[in-house]
Enzyme design. Structure first.
Site, PDB file in Angstrom:
ATOM      1  N   SER A  66      20.236  15.507  -0.536  1.00 12.73           N
ATOM      2  CA  SER A  66      19.783  14.645   0.563  1.00 12.73           C
ATOM      3  C   SER A  66      20.479  13.293   0.635  1.00 12.73           C
ATOM      4  O   SER A  66      20.411  12.634   1.675  1.00 12.73           O
ATOM      5  CB  SER A  66      18.289  14.387   0.396  1.00 12.73           C
ATOM      6  N   LYS A  69      22.673  12.460   3.406  1.00 14.30           N
ATOM      7  CA  LYS A  69      22.151  11.991   4.703  1.00 14.30           C
ATOM      8  C   LYS A  69      22.546  10.541   4.939  1.00 14.30           C
ATOM      9  O   LYS A  69      22.714  10.109   6.082  1.00 14.30           O
ATOM     10  CB  LYS A  69      20.628  12.151   4.733  1.00 14.30           C
ATOM     11  N   TYR A 190      26.070  20.647   7.606  1.00 16.25           N
ATOM     12  CA  TYR A 190      24.989  19.931   6.911  1.00 16.25           C
ATOM     13  C   TYR A 190      24.881  20.399   5.462  1.00 16.25           C
ATOM     14  O   TYR A 190      24.803  19.593   4.532  1.00 16.25           O
ATOM     15  CB  TYR A 190      23.665  20.154   7.670  1.00 16.25           C
ATOM     16  N   TYR A 242      11.481  10.208   0.214  1.00 19.79           N
ATOM     17  CA  TYR A 242      10.555  11.201   0.762  1.00 19.79           C
ATOM     18  C   TYR A 242       9.217  10.557   1.104  1.00 19.79           C
ATOM     19  O   TYR A 242       9.186   9.364   1.430  1.00 19.79           O
ATOM     20  CB  TYR A 242      10.396  12.381  -0.221  1.00 19.79           C
ATOM     21  N   VAL A 260      17.328  16.359  -3.992  1.00 22.81           N
ATOM     22  CA  VAL A 260      16.694  17.336  -4.872  1.00 22.81           C
ATOM     23  C   VAL A 260      17.637  17.856  -5.966  1.00 22.81           C
ATOM     24  O   VAL A 260      17.207  18.578  -6.858  1.00 22.81           O
ATOM     25  CB  VAL A 260      16.072  18.524  -4.101  1.00 22.81           C
TER      26      VAL A 260
HETATM   27  N1  GLU Z   1      20.047  20.714   0.913  1.00 19.31           N
HETATM   28  C1  GLU Z   1      18.655  20.383   0.793  1.00 19.31           C
HETATM   29  C2  GLU Z   1      17.866  20.862   1.988  1.00 19.31           C
HETATM   30  O1  GLU Z   1      18.286  20.655   3.061  1.00 19.31           O
HETATM   31  C3  GLU Z   1      18.537  18.913   0.598  1.00 19.31           C
HETATM   32  C4  GLU Z   1      17.128  18.493   0.400  1.00 19.31           C
HETATM   33  C5  GLU Z   1      16.960  17.211  -0.331  1.00 19.31           C
HETATM   34  O2  GLU Z   1      17.725  16.836  -1.208  1.00 19.31           O
HETATM   35  O3  GLU Z   1      15.955  16.574   0.005  1.00 19.31           O
HETATM   36  O4  GLU Z   1      16.819  21.437   1.897  1.00 19.31           O
END
Ligand code: GLU
Length: 310
Positions: A66, A69, A190, A242, A260
């Site tokens: 994540s 992002k 993504y 989160y 994650v």
């Molecule tokens: N590739 C993971 C997903 O899209 C990333 C989630 C994360 O790190 O929060 O579910």
């Protein structure tokens, strides 16, 4: 503070983190991530005067997940502009899990923010027509001061084989007219961005670029506009951890983004970047040892953004 004192604080932070790791678990919904050793733990601090302090597994590679992002948001703000990015993505904490579809479908037609999957899939759909993956990879290497960042093919394939939920989010976004380009190709891009392999040191490098207002700390080159960096850091503070972002802001007080894969990117404004690796996660998906290390370091070095400067 002397180098020795800083080194000692990092060793103590590592100890504080290691007391927590047995309480968490590695992510299992992407099978390849569950293979990580949950006892791994590393921290790196990269200061504005060019010093690097590190302890534990700070140079071990893991996938950014994540935290990508933040990279995508930086690139989109820089190249598509603020108005385009926030035309269909809001800036509010969602209070829900990162991969939830609930509010997107029931109470809001727009993703709550760019740090959850619906928002990030939208951001990547803006980038897809203008950037190749190779160009974004190079961008990531520059922002993280780490030219060795690569795609981890095993994690990428593992996630693509288990991406029903993200695919559902992406098609829901298309049905609402939010994703307007090819959904499958946006999803692939993504997931590729999530599968970049970084180290705690690369995250500290990225944190430093953000702490330094978007300027490369060694060459002085402007990598990101000031306004881009200000927006990104604010969203990290409110939405980066989160649905644990509020508590983390109170306790640690450093704008951060977790993934994650066990990474955390932290920005101590005008001072330093901090990178964390610790794949044992709490229930919300944040590195459990990483949070303990950041709390320790924040207290010892007085880094909380609202700390009273004596
Ligand atoms: N590739 C993971 C997903 O899209 C990333 C989630 C994360 O790190 O929060 O579910």
């Amino acid at each position: 503070m002397t180098d020795k004192a800083r080194g000692k604080i990092l060793e103590e932070a590592l100890l504080a983190g290691s007391m927590e790791v047995d309480k968490g678990e590695t992510a299992s919904y992407i099978p390849e991530l569950s293979r990580a050793d949950k006892h791994d733990l590393g921290i790196c601090i990269y200061t504005r005067d060019g010093e690097i302090y590190e302890a534990g597994d700070s140079q071990k590679r893991f996938t950014i997940q994540s935290i990508s992002k933040v990279i995508s948001l930086c690139v989109a703000l820089q190249h598509c502009g603020f108005d385009k990015v926030f035309e269909k993505i809001r800036m509010e904490p969602s209070g829900d899990a990162f991969n939830s579809l609930l509010k997107l479908d029931m109470t809001s037609n727009y993703p709550y923010n760019p740090m959850i999957n619906s928002g990030a899939l939208t951001v990547v759909s803006y980038l897809m027509p203008i950037f190749s993956f190779k160009e974004l990879l190079d961008y990531a290497g520059k922002l993280c001061l780490d030219p060795k960042i690569r795609l981890d093919e095993r994690v990428y394939n593992s996630e693509m084989a288990n991406s029903a939920r993200n695919r559902a989010i992406a098609y829901l976004l298309q049905s609402k007219g939010i994703i307007e380009c090819d959904v499958e190709r946006s999803l692939e891009l993504y997931v590729k961005m999530c599968s970049l392999s970084v180290t705690a040191r690369s995250l500290a490098g990225f944190g430093l670029v953000l702490a330094n207002g978007g300027i490369h700390p060694e060459t002085g080159e402007r990598l990101l506009d000031r306004e881009v960096v200000r927006t990104v850091k604010t969203i990290m503070l409110t939405c980066g951890m989160y649905d644990g972002s509020g508590e983390f802001a109170v306790e640690v007080g450093i704008p951060s983004k977790s993934g994650v894969g066990g990474g955390i990117l932290s920005v101590v404004d005008r001072k330093m970047g901090i990178g964390i690796y610790g794949p044992s996660l709490d229930k919300k998906g944040n590195s459990i040892g990483g949070k303990a290390m950041l709390k320790y370091v924040s207290e010892e070095l007085n880094l909380h953004m609202f700390a009273w400067e004596p």
